[in-house]
Design a protein around this motif. Structure first.
Motif, PDB file in Angstrom:
ATOM      1  N   ALA A  62       0.928  -1.190   0.065  1.00 52.62           N
ATOM      2  CA  ALA A  62       0.120  -0.220  -0.019  1.00 52.62           C
ATOM      3  C   ALA A  62       0.817   1.265  -0.071  1.00 52.62           C
ATOM      4  O   ALA A  62       1.858   1.395   0.556  1.00 52.62           O
ATOM      5  CB  ALA A  62      -0.957  -0.022   1.189  1.00 52.62           C
ATOM      6  N   LEU A  63       0.028   2.285  -0.742  1.00 52.32           N
ATOM      7  CA  LEU A  63       0.763   3.677  -0.489  1.00 52.32           C
ATOM      8  C   LEU A  63      -0.056   4.452   0.309  1.00 52.32           C
ATOM      9  O   LEU A  63      -1.394   4.415   0.229  1.00 52.32           O
ATOM     10  CB  LEU A  63       0.856   4.338  -2.025  1.00 52.32           C
ATOM     11  N   ILE A  64       0.246   4.913   1.468  1.00 53.41           N
ATOM     12  CA  ILE A  64      -0.584   5.564   2.424  1.00 53.41           C
ATOM     13  C   ILE A  64      -0.266   7.249   2.172  1.00 53.41           C
ATOM     14  O   ILE A  64       0.921   7.938   2.411  1.00 53.41           O
ATOM     15  CB  ILE A  64      -0.331   5.249   3.865  1.00 53.41           C
ATOM     16  N   PHE A  65      -1.318   7.953   1.791  1.00 54.25           N
ATOM     17  CA  PHE A  65      -1.103   9.195   1.437  1.00 54.25           C
ATOM     18  C   PHE A  65      -1.689  10.171   2.321  1.00 54.25           C
ATOM     19  O   PHE A  65      -2.730   9.956   2.927  1.00 54.25           O
ATOM     20  CB  PHE A  65      -2.018   9.503   0.175  1.00 54.25           C
TER      21      PHE A  65
ATOM     22  N   LYS B  39      -4.048   7.611 -10.527  1.00 51.04           N
ATOM     23  CA  LYS B  39      -4.595   6.424 -11.161  1.00 51.04           C
ATOM     24  C   LYS B  39      -3.542   5.655 -11.523  1.00 51.04           C
ATOM     25  O   LYS B  39      -3.746   4.164 -11.681  1.00 51.04           O
ATOM     26  CB  LYS B  39      -5.288   7.055 -12.353  1.00 51.04           C
ATOM     27  N   ARG B  40      -2.315   5.733 -12.070  1.00 51.51           N
ATOM     28  CA  ARG B  40      -1.367   4.771 -12.525  1.00 51.51           C
ATOM     29  C   ARG B  40      -0.726   4.084 -11.216  1.00 51.51           C
ATOM     30  O   ARG B  40      -0.871   2.782 -11.311  1.00 51.51           O
ATOM     31  CB  ARG B  40      -0.141   5.755 -12.872  1.00 51.51           C
ATOM     32  N   LEU B  41      -0.616   4.678 -10.213  1.00 51.33           N
ATOM     33  CA  LEU B  41      -0.310   4.067  -8.768  1.00 51.33           C
ATOM     34  C   LEU B  41      -1.253   2.997  -8.297  1.00 51.33           C
ATOM     35  O   LEU B  41      -0.870   1.969  -7.566  1.00 51.33           O
ATOM     36  CB  LEU B  41      -0.054   5.240  -7.915  1.00 51.33           C
ATOM     37  N   LYS B  42      -2.547   3.413  -8.261  1.00 51.31           N
ATOM     38  CA  LYS B  42      -3.687   2.597  -8.199  1.00 51.31           C
ATOM     39  C   LYS B  42      -3.566   1.231  -8.742  1.00 51.31           C
ATOM     40  O   LYS B  42      -4.220   0.070  -8.239  1.00 51.31           O
ATOM     41  CB  LYS B  42      -4.966   3.230  -8.346  1.00 51.31           C
ATOM     42  N   LYS B  43      -2.852   1.121  -9.834  1.00 50.66           N
ATOM     43  CA  LYS B  43      -3.070  -0.256 -10.690  1.00 50.66           C
ATOM     44  C   LYS B  43      -2.160  -1.380 -10.107  1.00 50.66           C
ATOM     45  O   LYS B  43      -2.096  -2.515 -10.173  1.00 50.66           O
ATOM     46  CB  LYS B  43      -2.484  -0.062 -12.015  1.00 50.66           C
ATOM     47  N   ASP B  44      -1.173  -0.677  -9.306  1.00 44.80           N
ATOM     48  CA  ASP B  44      -0.233  -1.748  -8.674  1.00 44.80           C
ATOM     49  C   ASP B  44      -0.064  -1.670  -7.277  1.00 44.80           C
ATOM     50  O   ASP B  44       0.609  -2.493  -6.670  1.00 44.80           O
ATOM     51  CB  ASP B  44       1.554  -1.049  -9.067  1.00 44.80           C
ATOM     52  N   TYR B  45      -0.568  -0.614  -6.484  1.00 50.05           N
ATOM     53  CA  TYR B  45      -0.715  -0.556  -4.922  1.00 50.05           C
ATOM     54  C   TYR B  45      -2.223  -0.289  -4.579  1.00 50.05           C
ATOM     55  O   TYR B  45      -2.836   0.282  -5.292  1.00 50.05           O
ATOM     56  CB  TYR B  45      -0.028   0.281  -4.470  1.00 50.05           C
ATOM     57  N   PHE B  46      -2.654  -0.850  -3.399  1.00 52.73           N
ATOM     58  CA  PHE B  46      -3.510  -0.323  -2.497  1.00 52.73           C
ATOM     59  C   PHE B  46      -3.296   1.185  -2.327  1.00 52.73           C
ATOM     60  O   PHE B  46      -2.190   1.642  -1.934  1.00 52.73           O
ATOM     61  CB  PHE B  46      -3.804  -0.949  -1.542  1.00 52.73           C
ATOM     62  N   VAL B  47      -4.061   2.138  -2.542  1.00 54.57           N
ATOM     63  CA  VAL B  47      -3.757   3.733  -2.440  1.00 54.57           C
ATOM     64  C   VAL B  47      -4.862   4.210  -1.463  1.00 54.57           C
ATOM     65  O   VAL B  47      -6.186   3.934  -1.772  1.00 54.57           O
ATOM     66  CB  VAL B  47      -3.866   4.562  -3.407  1.00 54.57           C
ATOM     67  N   VAL B  48      -4.407   4.389  -0.132  1.00 53.25           N
ATOM     68  CA  VAL B  48      -5.517   4.978   0.897  1.00 53.25           C
ATOM     69  C   VAL B  48      -4.925   6.191   1.505  1.00 53.25           C
ATOM     70  O   VAL B  48      -3.757   6.572   1.452  1.00 53.25           O
ATOM     71  CB  VAL B  48      -5.498   4.014   1.992  1.00 53.25           C
ATOM     72  N   VAL B  49      -5.824   6.938   2.166  1.00 56.15           N
ATOM     73  CA  VAL B  49      -5.761   8.386   2.767  1.00 56.15           C
ATOM     74  C   VAL B  49      -5.440   8.161   4.115  1.00 56.15           C
ATOM     75  O   VAL B  49      -6.405   7.042   4.996  1.00 56.15           O
ATOM     76  CB  VAL B  49      -6.648   9.344   2.546  1.00 56.15           C
ATOM     77  N   LEU B  50      -4.394   8.724   4.788  1.00 56.46           N
ATOM     78  CA  LEU B  50      -4.378   8.659   6.205  1.00 56.46           C
ATOM     79  C   LEU B  50      -4.148  10.312   6.708  1.00 56.46           C
ATOM     80  O   LEU B  50      -2.676  10.689   6.380  1.00 56.46           O
ATOM     81  CB  LEU B  50      -3.063   7.761   6.880  1.00 56.46           C
TER      82      LEU B  50
END
Length: 272
Positions: free
Chosen positions: A14-17, A132-143
């Motif tokens: 995941a990428l935690i944004f 949109k690109r990152l979302k194809k390879d990772y979970f993208v969530v907001v923190l």
């Protein structure tokens, strides 16, 4: 091995944004709201007429908000609704000697409108496509600190798309409390080494790094004016410029670094 390669080998989850400032341009929204209200009272508010004055006031409002939430955290006080914090800081700024904007000039209705401007922001020009690109390879969530309603309003107005939104209101903790980061790892069912915290705030990344989360700093023109960028660059696993106003910087540059070859038109080589 480069910093980007080290991160890539340790991350598969995941990428935690962070959201405001990292993915959205709060300054443009708040300055526009201030400008609209000030246009109605040019003679009464001479110090809030130029774009420079309005930008400076918005920046002071933002800085005051950060001081408030960090002070509450340091004092062990419970978190409060972000709208309440923004309103208190606004009232303080307007009551300062060189401003003296009384409630007769700007009443509760106008001040409420200004506070609500924090809920409606555009994404940085690179953010929608990059995410949109990152979302194809990772979970993208907001923190992020704040309320869930604020996050919903921001993703709606900015057209940013995440897999999940985690607010301090929802989790019951406030960044930079390590429990905030630990809780999101628990909810994602991922280890720290499988995640990257993505933010335009050095304090946020420093806190995440302490529990083993990898870090990606997105340098934005509106954020961290008092930080030494060379020091920040040395502390983070990835440092990305998001300040040139192009679609290729910021989150698109992060996608160049992190995404799989099939999801990348170009990959950045960060080897020294």
């Amino acid at each position: 091995m480069s910093a980007s390669q080290e991160v890539k080998s340790g991350v598969s989850g995941a990428l935690i944004f962070d959201l405001m400032g990292t993915c959205t341009n709060w300054s443009a929204s708040v300055v526009a709201a201030l400008k609209k209200q000030c246009a109605n009272t040019p003679l009464i508010l001479p110090k809030l007429q130029s774009d420079e004055d309005l930008t400076r006031f918005a920046s002071a409002w933002r800085a005051g908000f950060f001081r408030e939430i960090h002070q509450r955290f340091q004092n062990g006080e419970p978190q409060e609704d972000i709208d309440i914090t923004h309103r208190r800081v606004l009232d303080q700024l307007l009551s300062e000697k060189d401003m003296s904007v009384t409630t007769d000039i700007w009443g509760d209705d106008i001040r409420t409108i200004l506070v609500q401007s924090w809920h409606h922001q555009n994404a940085w020009i690179d953010a929608v496509a990059g995410l949109k690109r990152l979302k194809k390879d990772y979970f993208v969530v907001v923190l992020a600190n704040g309320t869930t309603r604020l996050q919903l309003d921001l993703v709606y107005s900015s057209q940013l798309s995440f897999h999940a939104l985690f607010s301090s209101q929802l989790l019951g903790f406030t960044k930079p409390d390590p429990k905030m980061y630990q809780k999101v790892l628990e909810l994602l069912n991922l280890e720290a080494k499988e995640c990257i915290m993505v933010a335009a705030h050095a304090y946020d990344l420093r806190a995440a790094a302490k529990i083993g989360i990898k870090t990606a700093y997105i340098h934005r023109t509106t954020e961290d004016p008092e930080e030494d960028m060379q020091q920040v660059r040395s502390e983070c696993d990835i440092f990305v410029s998001g300040t040139d106003g192009s679609t290729s910087c910021g989150l698109n540059e992060l996608a160049d670094i992190l995404c799989s070859p099939s999801n990348n038109a170009s990959r950045l080589d960060l080897e020294d």
